[in-house]
Every structure is written in C-alpha cells, then in structure tokens.
Design an enzyme around this catalytic site. Structure first.
Site, PDB file in Angstrom:
ATOM      1  N   CYS A  73      -2.071   9.639   2.000  1.00 45.16           N
ATOM      2  CA  CYS A  73      -1.496   9.063   0.783  1.00 45.16           C
ATOM      3  C   CYS A  73      -2.357   9.281  -0.444  1.00 45.16           C
ATOM      4  O   CYS A  73      -1.856   9.359  -1.558  1.00 45.16           O
ATOM      5  CB  CYS A  73      -1.261   7.573   0.980  1.00 45.16           C
ATOM      6  SG  CYS A  73      -2.745   6.697   1.521  1.00 45.16           S
ATOM      7  N   GLU A  99       0.880  -1.175   0.000  1.00 49.64           N
ATOM      8  CA  GLU A  99       0.000   0.000   0.000  1.00 49.64           C
ATOM      9  C   GLU A  99       0.912   1.217   0.000  1.00 49.64           C
ATOM     10  O   GLU A  99       1.422   1.617   1.057  1.00 49.64           O
ATOM     11  CB  GLU A  99      -0.906  -0.025   1.242  1.00 49.64           C
ATOM     12  CG  GLU A  99      -1.837  -1.224   1.323  1.00 49.64           C
ATOM     13  CD  GLU A  99      -3.001  -1.151   0.327  1.00 49.64           C
ATOM     14  OE1 GLU A  99      -3.271  -0.057  -0.197  1.00 49.64           O
ATOM     15  OE2 GLU A  99      -3.633  -2.195   0.085  1.00 49.64           O
TER      16      GLU A  99
HETATM   17  P1  NAD Z   1       7.128   5.238   7.869  1.00 49.01           P
HETATM   18  O1  NAD Z   1       8.353   6.066   8.084  1.00 49.01           O
HETATM   19  O2  NAD Z   1       6.188   5.043   9.002  1.00 49.01           O
HETATM   20  O3  NAD Z   1       7.640   3.837   7.297  1.00 49.01           O
HETATM   21  C1  NAD Z   1       6.726   2.810   7.012  1.00 49.01           C
HETATM   22  C2  NAD Z   1       7.238   1.522   7.627  1.00 49.01           C
HETATM   23  O4  NAD Z   1       8.416   1.106   6.962  1.00 49.01           O
HETATM   24  C3  NAD Z   1       7.567   1.648   9.097  1.00 49.01           C
HETATM   25  O5  NAD Z   1       6.969   0.604   9.814  1.00 49.01           O
HETATM   26  C4  NAD Z   1       9.073   1.581   9.121  1.00 49.01           C
HETATM   27  O6  NAD Z   1       9.593   1.002  10.298  1.00 49.01           O
HETATM   28  C5  NAD Z   1       9.387   0.728   7.930  1.00 49.01           C
HETATM   29  N1  NAD Z   1      10.709   0.982   7.380  1.00 49.01           N
HETATM   30  C6  NAD Z   1      11.299   2.182   7.190  1.00 49.01           C
HETATM   31  N2  NAD Z   1      12.516   2.027   6.617  1.00 49.01           N
HETATM   32  C7  NAD Z   1      12.686   0.702   6.456  1.00 49.01           C
HETATM   33  C8  NAD Z   1      13.748  -0.104   5.905  1.00 49.01           C
HETATM   34  N3  NAD Z   1      14.845   0.432   5.411  1.00 49.01           N
HETATM   35  N4  NAD Z   1      13.577  -1.444   5.893  1.00 49.01           N
HETATM   36  C9  NAD Z   1      12.457  -1.997   6.369  1.00 49.01           C
HETATM   37  N5  NAD Z   1      11.426  -1.286   6.899  1.00 49.01           N
HETATM   38  C10 NAD Z   1      11.551   0.039   6.941  1.00 49.01           C
HETATM   39  O7  NAD Z   1       6.280   5.824   6.725  1.00 49.01           O
HETATM   40  P2  NAD Z   1       6.697   6.381   5.305  1.00 49.01           P
HETATM   41  O8  NAD Z   1       7.274   5.311   4.473  1.00 49.01           O
HETATM   42  O9  NAD Z   1       7.402   7.688   5.411  1.00 49.01           O
HETATM   43  O10 NAD Z   1       5.194   6.679   4.853  1.00 49.01           O
HETATM   44  C11 NAD Z   1       4.858   7.657   3.978  1.00 49.01           C
HETATM   45  C12 NAD Z   1       4.529   7.029   2.654  1.00 49.01           C
HETATM   46  O11 NAD Z   1       3.540   6.024   2.828  1.00 49.01           O
HETATM   47  C13 NAD Z   1       3.943   8.022   1.685  1.00 49.01           C
HETATM   48  O12 NAD Z   1       4.481   7.793   0.423  1.00 49.01           O
HETATM   49  C14 NAD Z   1       2.473   7.670   1.693  1.00 49.01           C
HETATM   50  O13 NAD Z   1       1.819   8.040   0.514  1.00 49.01           O
HETATM   51  C15 NAD Z   1       2.500   6.198   1.913  1.00 49.01           C
HETATM   52  N6  NAD Z   1       1.258   5.728   2.507  1.00 49.01           N
HETATM   53  C16 NAD Z   1       0.486   4.876   1.789  1.00 49.01           C
HETATM   54  C17 NAD Z   1      -0.721   4.474   2.305  1.00 49.01           C
HETATM   55  C18 NAD Z   1      -1.638   3.548   1.552  1.00 49.01           C
HETATM   56  O14 NAD Z   1      -2.564   3.026   2.176  1.00 49.01           O
HETATM   57  N7  NAD Z   1      -1.448   3.327   0.265  1.00 49.01           N
HETATM   58  C19 NAD Z   1      -1.111   4.924   3.553  1.00 49.01           C
HETATM   59  C20 NAD Z   1      -0.294   5.768   4.245  1.00 49.01           C
HETATM   60  C21 NAD Z   1       0.914   6.170   3.725  1.00 49.01           C
END
Ligand code: NAD
Length: 493
Positions: A255, A221
């Site tokens: 998102c 997602e």
């Molecule tokens: P975040 O920083 O919370 O990271 C998401 C998850 O990835 C966390 O649990 C984190 O621990 C893990 N993570 C981070 N780096 C990692 C690595 N190197 N290896 C393994 N796991 C790792 O959130 P984010 O990624 O900054 O979220 C923002 C993004 O998420 C935006 O692009 C947003 O559009 C997208 N998003 C999508 C949805 C959806 O439902 N499609 C919903 C919310 C956010």
C-alpha cells in the site's frame, strides 16, 4: 511440512451470538488485569512460533510469498508480542495531567488509559500477517476483547491464523470469524466499540458509513497513489535500487509503495538504465523461477493490474510478461509522457513502475498534489533543500527521504494515513493508544471543601477572585507579537 487447515466460512447465523459472547466477556472485567493481557500476548508469541512453518507455507500458497518476505512478517509479529508485553506496565500507568493550573492541582488530574471495549479487526491479504496480528496485539494490550476477520483472499493464512488464535487465546475474549462480504456485512451490522479496517477506500467508505450509524469510532488503513520524486541532485544509482526494492516486495502489492516516479529530465535516461541494472542484479535468473519474487493474489487482481497496463499510452521499457496460470506479473517499467496517462487513474497495487519526466520541481510538486492530495506515502530523492521542500509542500501519511517505503517497516513508528489514505495510526505505543480511551479523572479531597467553595453560588464577587487565581496574562500585544519580559503563564507540572 505441516498440513494446512482448511479455510471454512463462519456460519452467518452464529455471528451475532459470538459478538454477544465477546461483549459479555468484556463486561466480566476479565481483560482488565495487565497480567491477563501479558499472558495472552506471550501465549500468542508461542502459538505463532509453533505455527511458523505452516504460516510460511500458507503465505506461499496464497500470494507466492517467499521465505524471506514471509519470515520477515513472522519475526515482526513475534517481536511485537514480546515488545508490547514488556512495555505494557509502562504504557498502562496512569499519567499525571501536564501543566495543571495551580488552583486545580489539589484535584490530582490524571489520564487513565482504559480499554475501549469490544473491537472488530478486518484484515487484508497483501501482508496477511503483519496487517492482522499487530492490530490484535495492540487491542489485547489495551485490554479489549476482539473479533478478528482475516481476508478471505488469503484463505490459507486466514485458516492458520485461526488455529494460532483459537488454540491459545482465551476463547471467551478473542474470536476469529472467517468470511467474505456477507459475513463482514453481518459483522458490521453489530455494535462495536471500535472498528479497525485495512484495505481499499471503497470498502473503507462502507465501514465508515456503517460505523457512523452507531457513532462507533474507527481506524481506516487505506491505500493511495504515492509519489516518488527524483531530482537531478539525487544519487541516481541508489535511488533506482531503493525504488525498485520498494516495488518488488509482495510483487508490488504494497500500500505504501510508490505508484509513480517523477524524474527530473536530465537524469531520466540514467535513472531508467539504473532501474534495469538493479533488476538484473536483484534477479540474475529473472523473476519467474525464484523464491524471492511473489505473485498477485488471484486472477481478479491479475486482470485488474493487466487492464491498467493495457490502458497505458506509455512505452514499456522492461517487463510486461504476465502468466495467468500462476498469477505471475513481471516487474514492469513504463515510460510515460505525462501524468494524464490512463494507467495513473488508480492505485496499481501491482509491480508497475511508471516513470514520468519533469522539468521543474515546483511543477512536479503541483503534479503530485493534483494526483492525490493526501497519499499514504511520499518519497523525495534530492538535495537536502529539495527534500525539505517536497516534504513541506506535499502532504502524506508518512514519508521516507531518499528511500522507498522504509518508514513503514519500523515496527515502533506510528503508521497510518491522512485524508484519503486513512485515519488513525498504530504500531508500537501507537497500537496501545489506538485501542485505548484516555479517560480524564480527578479526585476531589473531602478536606478541600473550603478551597473549592468559590464555585458555589451565590457568585457575587467570585469572578474577580477567579480572575486573580485562574486567569493567564497575555504575553503578546494586539498584533499577536510577543512582548519581551512577560511570564507566559503560571502552571504547576
Ligand atoms: P481485500 O480484498 O482483502 O479486502 C479487505 C477486507 O475488506 C477483507 O477482509 C474483505 O473481506 C473486506 N471486504 C471486501 N468487500 C467488502 C464489503 N463490500 N463489505 C465489507 N467488507 C468487505 O483487500 P483490498 O481492499 O483489495 O486491499 C487492497 C487495498 O488495501 C489497496 O488499496 C491497498 O493500498 C490497501 N492497503 C492498505 C494498507 C494500509 O496499511 N494502509 C495495507 C494493505 C493494503
């Protein structure tokens, strides 16, 4: 107010054992009975309710989320527990295979929805509740065991969510691992039956690569650069109100919110004026001191959003105020000349509302397609014909016609991306399907031996027999045109 538990990282050394325990629990068959699953869902409902105030407080602390926005998430999660528990018997029933060829009917072909096994759910921070509990609810409903890793970027919610889960769900089947990159990396090193990831595409790629090593299925997602297109035939006042709403939730960290808005030139000024008016209506005393407007999650995200704003060559019409001391980022409308502006290079995930004029709908569609060919959301505001054209000619995970991301707020409508914005979907019945394997089963009766004997060698003369019984007659000619008066096929249902 309930005091909040402390967020504590799970020791990396313990993760493989936890995963092993949860795997053993799956093989113990404990999660298979529907009554067990329903009981877990009902217990989860009460645990969320019992922690309601703590979860509200945690959302406020982590992301400045006000009572309305956080309460909405909580009600959603609790409704999901009730709805899914009530629907489970219906969803889990064996399904008769459709359109079975007559010669196969005696085998009683059917689909049985079975749990995939052991699931890893990795959460994100922006909707820290509805992106965490609903996938868990789907995985429980489908009969899986689960390890859930909330986002470390919403640590207070993560800690209360751990209390919600560990205080009530069967600990042999459902565990919380708290962690950042090292712990998530250890989790990804384990063998899973499915990984469910919500977050950005960079980490999504890491997840997909890791999963590929062990042929593990996944749902991703992700985010996207979602377009809104407002034509001169839209109701400009309502379009402005709805699009502003789409961007002020979660202080723009949504998102599926529009990343940019293309506006037909003759209505550009009116649209911008209506946006300003709507902002004043929504926040008569501004967005600085109100429970109705949140904060960016941390200073890293604030700096990221600030650098996007700093990069623009456009004109800031409204907003632009940033206060690093509490991660405040004012809703900001920016007028751009074109989509080449540097601020559109990446998803903003912040309360930035770039507005760009267009002169012709075909060129607006071409622009949107060149920005990102498969965004998560699409928002056409125009006449019926224009909206259909936009829907037809731009792909997206989902779409809201004449609105901002409202389609993503319907808890029973499947939600997910396509291409760059993700793969797989969940919510409502789709959550059950997301974590189920549709196993095809036939049962050959002992009495049918004579009827099935055709499949045994020697085969002499049997192909003709098969053709008589099993081959469909085409209802089309060699040009692919349908011939009137011919039966399509003979199948029993
Ligand atoms: P975040 O920083 O919370 O990271 C998401 C998850 O990835 C966390 O649990 C984190 O621990 C893990 N993570 C981070 N780096 C990692 C690595 N190197 N290896 C393994 N796991 C790792 O959130 P984010 O990624 O900054 O979220 C923002 C993004 O998420 C935006 O692009 C947003 O559009 C997208 N998003 C999508 C949805 C959806 O439902 N499609 C919903 C919310 C956010």
């Amino acid at each position: 107010m309930d005091s909040l538990p402390k967020f504590q990282l799970t020791s990396n050394d313990t993760i493989p054992n936890s995963v092993n325990d949860v795997r053993n629990a799956f093989h113990s068959q404990k999660t298979k009975p529907l009554e067990f699953r329903k009981q877990q869902l009902r217990r989860l409902y009460w645990s969320i309710k019992d922690n309601y105030d703590a979860l509200l407080a945690a959302c406020k602390k982590d992301i400045g989320k006000g009572t309305f926005e956080a309460g909405f998430e909580l009600e959603w999660c609790m409704n999901d527990c009730i709805y899914v528990a009530n629907k489970l018997n219906e969803w889990a029933k064996d399904e008769k295979a459709p359109e079975i060829p007559l010669m196969n009917a005696m085998l009683r072909p059917k689909i049985r929805n079975e749990p995939l096994g052991m699931i890893l759910i990795i959460g994100t921070y922006n909707f820290p509740l509805i992106l965490l509990f609903p996938p868990l609810i789907g995985a429980i409903a489908a009969g899986n065991t689960v390890i859930i890793k909330p986002s470390e970027n919403a640590p207070n919610v993560a800690a209360v969510a751990e209390r919600v889960i560990t205080s009530t769900l069967d600990p042999s089947c459902f565990r919380v691992i708290q962690g950042a990159i090292p712990e998530t990396t250890t989790l990804l090193d384990q063998k899973w039956d499915k990984i469910f990831y919500t977050g950005g595409a960079t980490v999504g790629t890491i997840v997909a690569k890791k999963a590929a090593e062990t042929l593990t299925p996944y749902t991703l997602e992700l985010g996207g650069k979602n377009p809104a297109i407002v034509t001169k035939n839209a109701n400009i006042r309502k379009a402005a109100h709805r699009l502003l709403w789409g961007k002020i939730q979660n202080a723009g960290q949504v998102c599926i919110s529009q990343n940019y808005t293309l506006v037909e030139r003759p209505v550009l000024d009116a649209f911008v004026a209506e946006m300003k008016g709507a902002l004043a209506e929504f926040f008569p005393s501004g967005t600085r001191n109100t429970d109705d407007y949140g904060r960016l999650v941390n200073s890293k995200q604030l700096q990221r959003a600030k650098s996007i704003l700093d990069s623009t060559k456009g004109k800031i019409i409204v907003g632009g105020t940033i206060d690093e001391s509490d991660c405040y980022f004012e809703p900001t409308i920016i007028l751009l000349d074109s989509t080449d502006d540097p601020m559109l290079q990446e998803e903003s995930f912040a309360p930035l509302m770039p507005v760009i004029p267009f002169d012709d709908l075909n060129s607006a569609i071409a622009t949107a397609n060149s920005m990102e060919s498969t965004p998560l959301g699409l928002y056409p505001f125009g006449s019926k014909v224009e909206n259909e054209k936009i829907l037809n000619e731009i792909r997206s995970g989902g779409a809201s016609v004449n609105d901002a991301w409202i389609h993503g707020s319907i808890p029973t409508l499947a939600f997910g991306g396509v291409g760059d914005s993700g793969q797989g979907a969940y919510r409502g019945k789709a959550s059950f399907d997301c974590f189920s394997h549709r196993r095809s089963i036939t049962t050959t009766p002992w009495w049918a031996e004579k009827l099935i004997a055709m499949r045994y060698p020697p085969y002499a003369g049997k192909l003709e027999q098969f053709k008589r019984l099993g081959s469909l007659k085409p209802n089309f000619d060699r040009d692919g045109k349908v011939k009137v008066g011919l039966l399509r096929c003979v199948h029993v249902s």
